[in-house]
Structure formats: structure tokens, C-alpha cells
Design a protein around this motif. Sequence first.
Motif, PDB file in Angstrom:
ATOM      1  N   THR A 272      71.876  51.282   8.160  1.00 35.78           N
ATOM      2  CA  THR A 272      71.999  50.191   9.131  1.00 35.78           C
ATOM      3  C   THR A 272      73.468  50.040   9.501  1.00 35.78           C
ATOM      4  OG1 THR A 272      72.218  48.541   7.365  1.00 35.78           O
ATOM      5  CG2 THR A 272      69.990  48.954   8.232  1.00 35.78           C
ATOM      6  N   SER A 273      73.728  49.481  10.651  1.00 38.27           N
ATOM      7  CA  SER A 273      75.112  49.255  11.085  1.00 38.27           C
ATOM      8  C   SER A 273      75.208  47.959  11.870  1.00 38.27           C
ATOM      9  CB  SER A 273      75.604  50.434  11.928  1.00 38.27           C
ATOM     10  OG  SER A 273      74.812  50.589  13.094  1.00 38.27           O
ATOM     11  N   ASP A 274      76.406  47.348  11.813  1.00 34.83           N
ATOM     12  CA  ASP A 274      76.627  46.095  12.525  1.00 34.83           C
ATOM     13  C   ASP A 274      78.124  45.934  12.744  1.00 34.83           C
ATOM     14  OD1 ASP A 274      76.516  43.604  13.643  1.00 34.83           O
ATOM     15  OD2 ASP A 274      76.145  42.540  11.749  1.00 34.83           O
ATOM     16  N   GLY A 275      78.553  45.984  13.997  1.00 31.51           N
ATOM     17  CA  GLY A 275      79.952  45.792  14.324  1.00 31.51           C
ATOM     18  C   GLY A 275      80.854  46.849  13.728  1.00 31.51           C
ATOM     19  N   GLY A 276      80.397  48.088  13.702  1.00 33.02           N
ATOM     20  CA  GLY A 276      81.206  49.165  13.158  1.00 33.02           C
ATOM     21  C   GLY A 276      81.132  49.301  11.658  1.00 33.02           C
ATOM     22  N   VAL A 277      80.368  48.449  10.987  1.00 35.92           N
ATOM     23  CA  VAL A 277      80.175  48.532   9.527  1.00 35.92           C
ATOM     24  C   VAL A 277      78.847  49.236   9.256  1.00 35.92           C
ATOM     25  CG1 VAL A 277      79.887  47.247   7.394  1.00 35.92           C
ATOM     26  CG2 VAL A 277      81.508  46.432   9.133  1.00 35.92           C
ATOM     27  N   ILE A 278      78.895  50.288   8.462  1.00 36.48           N
ATOM     28  CA  ILE A 278      77.695  51.070   8.142  1.00 36.48           C
ATOM     29  C   ILE A 278      77.268  50.749   6.706  1.00 36.48           C
ATOM     30  CG2 ILE A 278      76.750  53.396   7.850  1.00 36.48           C
ATOM     31  CD1 ILE A 278      78.583  54.334  10.061  1.00 36.48           C
ATOM     32  N   ARG A 279      75.967  50.578   6.543  1.00 34.02           N
ATOM     33  CA  ARG A 279      75.416  50.280   5.214  1.00 34.02           C
ATOM     34  C   ARG A 279      74.365  51.336   4.849  1.00 34.02           C
ATOM     35  NH1 ARG A 279      76.105  45.395   7.762  1.00 34.02           N
ATOM     36  NH2 ARG A 279      77.395  43.861   6.626  1.00 34.02           N
ATOM     37  N   VAL A 280      74.362  51.676   3.557  1.00 37.07           N
ATOM     38  CA  VAL A 280      73.359  52.597   2.991  1.00 37.07           C
ATOM     39  C   VAL A 280      72.528  51.816   1.987  1.00 37.07           C
ATOM     40  CG1 VAL A 280      72.955  54.703   1.671  1.00 37.07           C
ATOM     41  CG2 VAL A 280      74.854  54.596   3.302  1.00 37.07           C
ATOM     42  N   ASP A 281      71.242  51.726   2.250  1.00 33.43           N
ATOM     43  CA  ASP A 281      70.336  50.957   1.395  1.00 33.43           C
ATOM     44  C   ASP A 281      70.864  49.540   1.177  1.00 33.43           C
ATOM     45  OD1 ASP A 281      68.669  53.151   1.148  1.00 33.43           O
ATOM     46  OD2 ASP A 281      69.683  53.891  -0.666  1.00 33.43           O
ATOM     47  N   GLY A 282      71.441  48.983   2.242  1.00 35.14           N
ATOM     48  CA  GLY A 282      71.925  47.613   2.190  1.00 35.14           C
ATOM     49  C   GLY A 282      73.331  47.449   1.664  1.00 35.14           C
ATOM     50  N   GLU A 283      73.965  48.535   1.188  1.00 35.71           N
ATOM     51  CA  GLU A 283      75.312  48.440   0.649  1.00 35.71           C
ATOM     52  C   GLU A 283      76.312  49.025   1.648  1.00 35.71           C
ATOM     53  OE1 GLU A 283      75.884  49.847  -3.289  1.00 35.71           O
ATOM     54  OE2 GLU A 283      73.973  49.047  -4.046  1.00 35.71           O
ATOM     55  N   GLU A 284      77.401  48.306   1.865  1.00 35.41           N
ATOM     56  CA  GLU A 284      78.407  48.713   2.834  1.00 35.41           C
ATOM     57  C   GLU A 284      79.222  49.890   2.318  1.00 35.41           C
ATOM     58  OE1 GLU A 284      82.412  46.829   4.919  1.00 35.41           O
ATOM     59  OE2 GLU A 284      80.825  45.491   4.183  1.00 35.41           O
ATOM     60  N   ILE A 285      79.466  50.847   3.160  1.00 36.85           N
ATOM     61  CA  ILE A 285      80.345  51.971   2.839  1.00 36.85           C
ATOM     62  C   ILE A 285      81.468  52.015   3.871  1.00 36.85           C
ATOM     63  CG2 ILE A 285      78.587  53.345   1.659  1.00 36.85           C
ATOM     64  CD1 ILE A 285      78.231  54.957   4.217  1.00 36.85           C
ATOM     65  N   ALA A 286      82.633  52.575   3.479  1.00 35.88           N
ATOM     66  CA  ALA A 286      83.803  52.561   4.362  1.00 35.88           C
ATOM     67  C   ALA A 286      84.286  53.980   4.625  1.00 35.88           C
ATOM     68  CB  ALA A 286      84.925  51.732   3.732  1.00 35.88           C
ATOM     69  N   SER A 287      84.947  54.139   5.752  1.00 33.01           N
ATOM     70  CA  SER A 287      85.554  55.428   6.116  1.00 33.01           C
ATOM     71  C   SER A 287      86.749  55.689   5.180  1.00 33.01           C
ATOM     72  CB  SER A 287      86.030  55.366   7.566  1.00 33.01           C
ATOM     73  OG  SER A 287      86.723  56.538   7.927  1.00 33.01           O
ATOM     74  N   PRO A 288      87.006  56.936   4.775  1.00 40.21           N
ATOM     75  CA  PRO A 288      86.276  58.151   5.191  1.00 40.21           C
ATOM     76  C   PRO A 288      84.933  58.261   4.467  1.00 40.21           C
ATOM     77  CG  PRO A 288      87.977  58.737   3.621  1.00 40.21           C
ATOM     78  CD  PRO A 288      88.139  57.251   3.882  1.00 40.21           C
ATOM     79  N   TYR A 289      83.944  58.780   5.198  1.00 40.77           N
ATOM     80  CA  TYR A 289      82.606  58.987   4.644  1.00 40.77           C
ATOM     81  C   TYR A 289      82.518  60.429   4.112  1.00 40.77           C
ATOM     82  CZ  TYR A 289      82.036  54.998   7.769  1.00 40.77           C
ATOM     83  OH  TYR A 289      82.196  53.794   8.430  1.00 40.77           O
ATOM     84  N   VAL A 290      82.354  60.523   2.799  1.00 39.88           N
ATOM     85  CA  VAL A 290      82.301  61.843   2.170  1.00 39.88           C
ATOM     86  C   VAL A 290      80.844  62.180   1.855  1.00 39.88           C
ATOM     87  CG1 VAL A 290      83.081  63.278   0.253  1.00 39.88           C
ATOM     88  CG2 VAL A 290      84.606  61.507   1.197  1.00 39.88           C
ATOM     89  N   TRP A 291      80.339  63.192   2.537  1.00 42.33           N
ATOM     90  CA  TRP A 291      78.962  63.654   2.317  1.00 42.33           C
ATOM     91  C   TRP A 291      78.994  64.876   1.398  1.00 42.33           C
ATOM     92  CZ3 TRP A 291      74.558  62.542   5.971  1.00 42.33           C
ATOM     93  CH2 TRP A 291      74.828  61.436   6.797  1.00 42.33           C
ATOM     94  N   LYS A 292      78.228  64.802   0.327  1.00 41.54           N
ATOM     95  CA  LYS A 292      78.050  65.962  -0.550  1.00 41.54           C
ATOM     96  C   LYS A 292      76.598  66.418  -0.423  1.00 41.54           C
ATOM     97  CE  LYS A 292      81.531  64.616  -3.982  1.00 41.54           C
ATOM     98  NZ  LYS A 292      81.781  64.299  -5.415  1.00 41.54           N
ATOM     99  N   VAL A 293      76.427  67.669  -0.050  1.00 43.26           N
ATOM    100  CA  VAL A 293      75.084  68.185   0.228  1.00 43.26           C
ATOM    101  C   VAL A 293      74.875  69.491  -0.539  1.00 43.26           C
ATOM    102  CG1 VAL A 293      73.449  68.863   2.017  1.00 43.26           C
ATOM    103  CG2 VAL A 293      75.258  67.193   2.537  1.00 43.26           C
ATOM    104  N   ILE A 294      73.777  69.577  -1.296  1.00 40.86           N
ATOM    105  CA  ILE A 294      73.447  70.801  -2.033  1.00 40.86           C
ATOM    106  C   ILE A 294      72.317  71.527  -1.311  1.00 40.86           C
ATOM    107  CG2 ILE A 294      72.446  71.715  -4.172  1.00 40.86           C
ATOM    108  CD1 ILE A 294      73.973  69.621  -5.703  1.00 40.86           C
ATOM    109  N   GLY A 295      72.545  72.810  -1.075  1.00 39.74           N
ATOM    110  CA  GLY A 295      71.567  73.653  -0.389  1.00 39.74           C
ATOM    111  C   GLY A 295      72.252  74.930   0.046  1.00 39.74           C
TER     112      GLY A 295
END
Length: 253
Positions: free
Chosen positions: A178-201
Motif C-alpha cells: 500500500t502507499s500514501d503520499g509517497g510512503v510505501i508499506r509492506v503488510d502494513g509496515e512502512e519501509i523507506a528508500s533505498p528499497y533493497v530487494w533480495k530475490v532467490i532464483g
Amino acid sequence: MGQHVKHEDAPQGQEPLQPIHTRLRAAILAVPRGTHLLLFVICLILGIALVTQVRAQRTDPLSSLSQEQLVELLDNLSVQEQNLRVERGRLESQVSQLEDESQKEEAAAAAAKKAEEQAKINSGQVAVHGPGIEMVIADSTHSLSSTHFVMAMGELRNAGAEAVDINGHRITIASSFTSDGGVIRVDGEEIASPYVWKVIGDSQTISTALEIQAGSAAQMRAKGASVTITQIKDLTISSTSTPKVPEFAKEVQ
């Protein structure tokens, strides 16, 4: 003067004692009596009987059997051999059956263990490691929204991503953005930039999927965000997720 040994006289009425060698010589040369002959005959008979018994024990016991008895004995041995062969075949069949059952049980146990491990990985219950990519998204202008993240997750799933973590949050099939006013949340918890994605595959497949023309990476860059994708041979995701207990769905019995 020489000394002479004086022999004491025997008591009156008794003959004087003779030396031992004299008596032995007399016994050997004495005329055999009836008792002596009887003892000699008895010893001879016992000796002959003993020799006969020893020779009988050394003789092959089959030599005393008749032809009919030998044939009967051979038939009995053949029957016993056949019975032993049948019993051996039965035991070998049982062993083979037990081995097959054991192998099936081991295969079923291995399959169940693998399915359980896969379910835990898919639900994010365990830490994992393996090849993959790390994607770092820097959004200093807060121009990104949850739509960009949902689009990126769709591309990752289509590319075969097996585990995903964003800023320490384990992403599962039940995760939401979800997002609101430039703030992004994952499962209801706010996360901040930089967004670090770790992906296994498969790192090559995932990198290609994210970098497709008009894909999620291109659209985030179009919004002014910086997107860097690095392939990693062995990436570790330590974060875990606790699955929710189903409220409505029940197992079919």
C-alpha cells in the motif's frame, strides 16, 4: 680289619627275608598258576574286543546298509533338499517384498519431507539461500507508489523467483503493498528508500524479466528513481514470515 655286616637272625620259626631282586627273579621264573592263566585270557579277550570296536568306528557306516536302504536314504535326502530349496525361495521372496516396502516407505518419507520443506519456503517460514539478484531502488523524490512494487512482484513470480525480501520483510503470496503520499508499506509496515530487494532464483532469468522494455525497472526509472540490479551467486535471506491461521478454509476429510 674289615667290617662285616651282620644280618639279624630271623625270628624262630620264620624263614629269613630275601633281597628284592631275588624275589622278583623268582616271581618271573615261577611256574604259571591257573589264576594267572585266567587273567591272561581275560586281558586278551578285552584287547581283541577293543581293537574290533575301534575298527568298526572307523568303517564307513553306509557300508553296512543294503541297496534298498541306500535308495531310501537317497530319496529322503532329495526330498529334504527340495524342501530346503522351496523354503529358500519363500524367504528370498519375503526379503524382496520387505525391501520393496522399505524403499516405498523411504521414497514416501523423502517426498513428504521435500513437500514440507517446499511449503515452508513458499510460506516464508524458514531462512533460505541460493543464487539470485539484489535490486536496490533509491527514490529520493518519493515518486514511487505501491503499483510499481506490485508490478515488480508480478514480474519476479513470472520469472520463477522462489524467495523475496524487501528491507528485511519476507514477501509471501499473502503479502500486500500500500502507499500514501509517497510512503510505501509492506503488510502494513512502512519501509523507506533505498528499497533493497533480495530475490532467490535463476539470476539471469530474473534480471532479464526486470529489465524488459517498459517493465517495472524502466517505469521506476521514468519516475526518477535509481534502479541497480546485481546478480549474486549465493544470496542469503534471513527474514521469515509467520503464516496466518486460516479462518474459513478447512481441510477436506
